[in-house]
Design a protein around this motif. Structure first.
Motif, PDB file in Angstrom:
ATOM      1  N   ILE A   1       0.839  -1.210   0.000  1.00  0.00           N
ATOM      2  CA  ILE A   1       0.000   0.000   0.000  1.00  0.00           C
ATOM      3  C   ILE A   1       0.865   1.248   0.000  1.00  0.00           C
ATOM      4  O   ILE A   1       0.589   2.219  -0.711  1.00  0.00           O
ATOM      5  N   LYS A   2       1.920   1.236   0.806  1.00  0.00           N
ATOM      6  CA  LYS A   2       2.816   2.401   0.875  1.00  0.00           C
ATOM      7  C   LYS A   2       3.485   2.652  -0.481  1.00  0.00           C
ATOM      8  O   LYS A   2       3.618   3.814  -0.914  1.00  0.00           O
ATOM      9  N   ASP A   3       3.880   1.611  -1.178  1.00  0.00           N
ATOM     10  CA  ASP A   3       4.591   1.772  -2.449  1.00  0.00           C
ATOM     11  C   ASP A   3       3.681   2.176  -3.595  1.00  0.00           C
ATOM     12  O   ASP A   3       4.159   2.777  -4.565  1.00  0.00           O
ATOM     13  N   ASN A   4       2.382   1.876  -3.519  1.00  0.00           N
ATOM     14  CA  ASN A   4       1.531   2.044  -4.688  1.00  0.00           C
ATOM     15  C   ASN A   4       0.325   2.956  -4.497  1.00  0.00           C
ATOM     16  O   ASN A   4      -0.096   3.621  -5.452  1.00  0.00           O
ATOM     17  N   TYR A   5      -0.251   3.008  -3.290  1.00  0.00           N
ATOM     18  CA  TYR A   5      -1.535   3.683  -3.142  1.00  0.00           C
ATOM     19  C   TYR A   5      -1.590   4.708  -2.021  1.00  0.00           C
ATOM     20  O   TYR A   5      -2.651   5.282  -1.785  1.00  0.00           O
TER      21      TYR A   5
ATOM     22  N   VAL B   1       4.428   2.235   8.447  1.00  0.00           N
ATOM     23  CA  VAL B   1       5.423   1.826   7.460  1.00  0.00           C
ATOM     24  C   VAL B   1       6.818   2.299   7.872  1.00  0.00           C
ATOM     25  O   VAL B   1       7.817   1.615   7.619  1.00  0.00           O
ATOM     26  N   LYS B   2       6.913   3.442   8.525  1.00  0.00           N
ATOM     27  CA  LYS B   2       8.221   3.924   8.986  1.00  0.00           C
ATOM     28  C   LYS B   2       8.854   2.968  10.006  1.00  0.00           C
ATOM     29  O   LYS B   2      10.073   2.832  10.063  1.00  0.00           O
TER      30      LYS B   2
ATOM     31  N   ARG C   1       0.272  -4.568  18.026  1.00  0.00           N
ATOM     32  CA  ARG C   1       1.504  -4.084  18.659  1.00  0.00           C
ATOM     33  C   ARG C   1       2.241  -3.123  17.747  1.00  0.00           C
ATOM     34  O   ARG C   1       2.846  -2.144  18.196  1.00  0.00           O
ATOM     35  N   CYS C   2       2.193  -3.374  16.444  1.00  0.00           N
ATOM     36  CA  CYS C   2       2.845  -2.480  15.481  1.00  0.00           C
ATOM     37  C   CYS C   2       2.165  -1.106  15.469  1.00  0.00           C
ATOM     38  O   CYS C   2       2.833  -0.075  15.443  1.00  0.00           O
ATOM     39  N   VAL C   3       0.838  -1.105  15.503  1.00  0.00           N
ATOM     40  CA  VAL C   3       0.109   0.167  15.531  1.00  0.00           C
ATOM     41  C   VAL C   3       0.405   0.924  16.813  1.00  0.00           C
ATOM     42  O   VAL C   3       0.643   2.147  16.808  1.00  0.00           O
TER      43      VAL C   3
END
Length: 790
Positions: free
Chosen positions: A161-165, A228-229, A250-252
């Motif tokens: 998603i980060k790379d395309n949208y 994404v960072k 946990r990532c969020v």
């Protein structure tokens, strides 16, 4: 008196004399380098406060002038204004699926959701050793990950998603394929949330602060960018568990310090956990929990998806009908406050009013029809039979009228017949009908006629996705030339030289010489096309440095017992033999010698009317669309009596010939795919001798007749998978050419009869306008009267 004037102007005179005397002495003292200036400059430099002033210019003359270290970057404007303005779409839906379920659950999710969201994409595991054929599924987008670790799939989705949208959407909804999504409700909630809000919303897992992926999670654009960072940290700290919810949560939490939200700006996010999939009943569907849920999960059977979608779609439809009724009632109540009052309310209430004509030429015409025929549908036909689509449309309208009458009068009337029908299409409103229908009473057999007005309003305008095309594609023109076309062919080559070759445009011209079976040619000294071949060689030598040349292909017609069929299907032979010289991605344009290339179209970006105003490059799309323009054909110059060196788009000079389908553009691969499907009806032409196979067989029937009448255009319409665009094109102008119908003197079957009718129609419609023909007829009658008198 003089003394008085001198006394009044004494100071003025004295000042002038003083300036003239002492000016030459004082000027050198104030020039650069004078003593006083140097004293002032020294004292100023000794002042520290003055040196600290930021507004005092400081000049550095060392190493001047300096060259810029790098050239300034040229500003590149985006192709679309939405890109430059940063306008985003609202909702992107990502569905986590597998190779085992994409052909079942993936298909049903696509059917129930894709048309209600901005973008729907499926993410599956696709290891390098396994290949999945998903082309037959016709899904909008499938993305496969080589990494088969299921626990990392959500993070791969984030990276994709980060790379395309990430720059195209405000919100992202990630869900598994075992959940039914109420896409309308989700869209409604998303439209109410501010794009500046940081959103991580869904159903919260019991005894946890994380959201459930199975129920679907809504993310805002800012949250996705923050995740994404820190995606490397998220992957390194993955816990081995059977659920992805904890790792994702946990990532969020690490990236944004946000816990699962169940309400955002007053909008509730809830899901329904379906414990027993087989125990779905009407009371459960009407329950508050089910009604307020955005997603329902888990679902294992495809039938359950369709059941839920059918029920909730009917609920949405009923709600929409209630809203329409409410708005119509409000319009009627408030119409008294408008200048026109109740008379200004349109029917149906709330629908777009019809267009108001500015003059008599803008008045829309009502067409009269019955259940079988339509009268005066255009300027050339008095009566014609309704086609299949028109019959079906009228049938639907009549059934709606009968249903309304039976509902109003408690089914005491039944339909008997349609007496009169009128229809009008308004581009700003839709289709309007006025029907005179005869009903019969069920008990007394009394016949009664009722006039009913029906409106079929236009729906919401939708933007259809079309592949992106550019104007840089080389156009390959096929120009068939017969023996009687040589004069027009020379004129065409002369125009082609001045308008195409001299402008160095990306065009390739192939001349297709068609020899009669008894004509000398194809290399002999008596070649009837020798002058044209020499002209083509001359042009090629003149412009070979620009990679522009004129080639030719020769076709020898064999002797045929049925010359009319051969002539009608000749375009198939021309294209079949010509496409051997081109690749499958070549853009082909089939043209004619009597087409006119006009100089005024050179002022546009692309060269000529044939390519720019015809819009061949933009309207012909590989694997998607072909283009067949409706050209402007000139009337017989003897009849209209206007001798012009060019064809002018004027009703006195000609007309747009809707029967002409000879000009058509397509890609070679699209032609071959469609041509294969009619090979049994019309065999492929691999050599000149194969043209003799163009003949009708008793088993061919209407399909063969359709291809004979419409040739390549008819092939794409009836057998092709690509779209066919056909529109009036003033850039294609055809000079008048005699139409020979002598082949159809003997009518042996229905195909020959249709060919003769088509030929006579083409010949007659290109003679002149009705007023010109009537004037000619009156002059002829008057001349006969004079001859009889003499």
């Amino acid at each position: 008196m003089i003394c008085v004037h001198l006394r009044q102007n004494f100071y003025t005179i004295f000042g002038m004399l003083f300036g003239l005397c002492f000016g030459p002495i004082l000027i050198p003292l104030f020039e650069e380098g004078c003593f006083f200036t140097d004293i002032i400059r020294v004292k100023s430099f000794e002042n520290d406060n003055f040196m600290s002033d930021d507004f005092v210019p400081k000049i550095n003359l060392a190493a001047k002038p300096l060259k810029p270290q790098k050239n300034p970057q040229q500003l590149l404007r985006p192709r679309y204004f939405t890109t430059e303005l940063g306008i985003r779409k609202k909702l992107f839906v990502a569905v986590l699926t597998t190779q085992q379920t994409i052909n079942s659950k993936g298909v049903v999710v696509n059917k129930t959701t894709s048309h209600l969201v901005d973008k729907l994409t499926f993410f599956i595991d696709a290891p390098g050793s396994q290949k999945l054929n998903v082309s037959y599924l016709k899904l909008p987008g499938i993305v496969g990950f080589i990494d088969t670790r299921v626990i990392l799939k959500p993070f791969h989705v984030l990276k994709y998603i980060k790379d395309n949208y990430i720059e195209n959407y405000d919100f992202f909804f990630i869900v598994s394929d075992n959940a039914y999504i109420k896409a309308r409700n989700l869209n409604e909630i998303v439209s109410k949330i501010s794009i500046s809000e940081r959103v991580y919303a869904s159903t919260k897992i019991e005894n946890s602060q994380y959201c459930s992926l199975n129920a679907g999670i809504l993310f805002s654009n800012s949250v996705i960018q923050s995740m994404v960072k820190d995606i490397d940290w998220c992957v390194k700290n993955v816990l081995q568990s059977s659920s992805d919810d904890d790792n994702f949560g946990r990532c969020v939490l690490h990236s944004t310090n946000i816990r699962c939200q169940q309400m955002v700006q007053g909008n509730q996010f809830s899901s329904y956990f379906l414990r027993n999939e087989d125990d779905i009943h009407i009371d459960l569907l009407k329950s508050e929990e089910m009604r307020n849920a955005l997603t329902i999960y888990p679902i294992r059977k495809v039938y359950t998806f369709y059941t839920l979608h059918a029920y909730f779609s009917s609920v949405d439809l009923q709600q929409t009908d209630k809203q329409i009724a409410f708005f119509r009632k409000s319009i009627l109540e408030k119409s008294s406050f408008t200048p026109d009052g109740i008379d200004g309310v349109t029917w149906p209430v709330g629908n777009q009013p019809g267009s108001k004509p500015n003059d008599r030429f803008d008045i829309l015409r009502w067409d009269y029809f019955t259940e079988t025929h339509v009268y005066l549908s255009n300027d050339f036909n008095n009566l014609r039979r309704l086609n299949e689509a028109e019959r079906e449309d009228i049938k639907i309208v009549i059934n709606a009228c009968v249903e309304m009458i039976q509902k109003k009068y408690s089914t005491v009337y039944r339909f008997s017949s349609l007496t009169n029908g009128y229809r009008k299409f308004d581009p700003s409103r839709g289709m309007d009908y006025i029907l005179d229908i005869v009903f019969q009473h069920t008990t007394t057999n009394e016949r009664i006629q009722k006039r009913i007005e029906v409106c079929k309003p236009l729906g919401k305008v939708e933007m259809l996705p079309v592949p992106y095309v550019t104007e840089n594609r080389r156009v390959n023109i096929l120009l068939p030339i017969r023996m009687n076309d040589r004069e027009n062919a020379f004129k065409f080559l002369q125009q082609y030289k001045s308008e195409c070759l001299e402008k160095k445009e990306k065009i390739f011209l192939m001349l297709v010489f068609i020899y009669e079976y008894n004509a000398p040619g194809k290399g002999t000294k008596d070649d009837v096309f020798k002058d044209l071949k020499d002209k083509a060689l001359t042009l090629t030598k003149m412009y070979q440095r620009d990679d522009n040349r004129v080639a030719w292909l020769s076709i020898k017609l064999p002797f045929s017992d049925n010359q009319a069929i051969t002539e009608a299907l000749l375009s198939f032979a021309i294209v079949d033999l010509s496409l051997k010289k081109f690749t499958h991605d070549s853009l082909i344009l089939l043209s004619s010698c009597n087409m006119e290339i006009r100089i005024e179209y050179l002022n546009r970006v692309i060269i000529i009317a044939l390519l720019k105003d015809l819009k061949v490059r933009m309207n012909t799309i590989f694997g998607w669309q072909i283009f067949s323009p409706i050209p402007f054909s000139e009337y017989n110059p003897i009849i209209h009596g206007l001798k012009l060196p060019y064809v002018d788009v004027n009703k006195k000079h000609g007309h747009f010939d809707s029967y002409n389908t000879k000009h058509i553009s397509f890609y070679a691969k699209d032609y071959f795919i469609t041509r294969k499907r009619i090979e049994k009806l019309i065999p492929l032409v691999k050599s000149d001798s194969d043209i003799r196979l163009f003949k009708r067989r008793d088993s061919d029937g209407e399909n063969f007749t359709h291809l004979v009448l419409n040739t390549i255009y008819g092939m794409f319409v009836k057998y092709g998978d690509v779209h066919v665009i056909r529109a009036v094109e003033p850039g294609v102008r055809l000079k008048y050419q005699e139409v020979d119908c002598t082949f159809f003197q003997s009518i042996t079957d229905s195909t020959m009869a249709a060919l003769r009718k088509n030929c006579l129609n083409e010949r007659n419609t290109n003679l002149g306008s009705r007023s010109q023909l009537s004037k000619l007829l009156l002059e002829y009658q008057e001349q006969n009267k004079l001859n009889l008198t003499v």
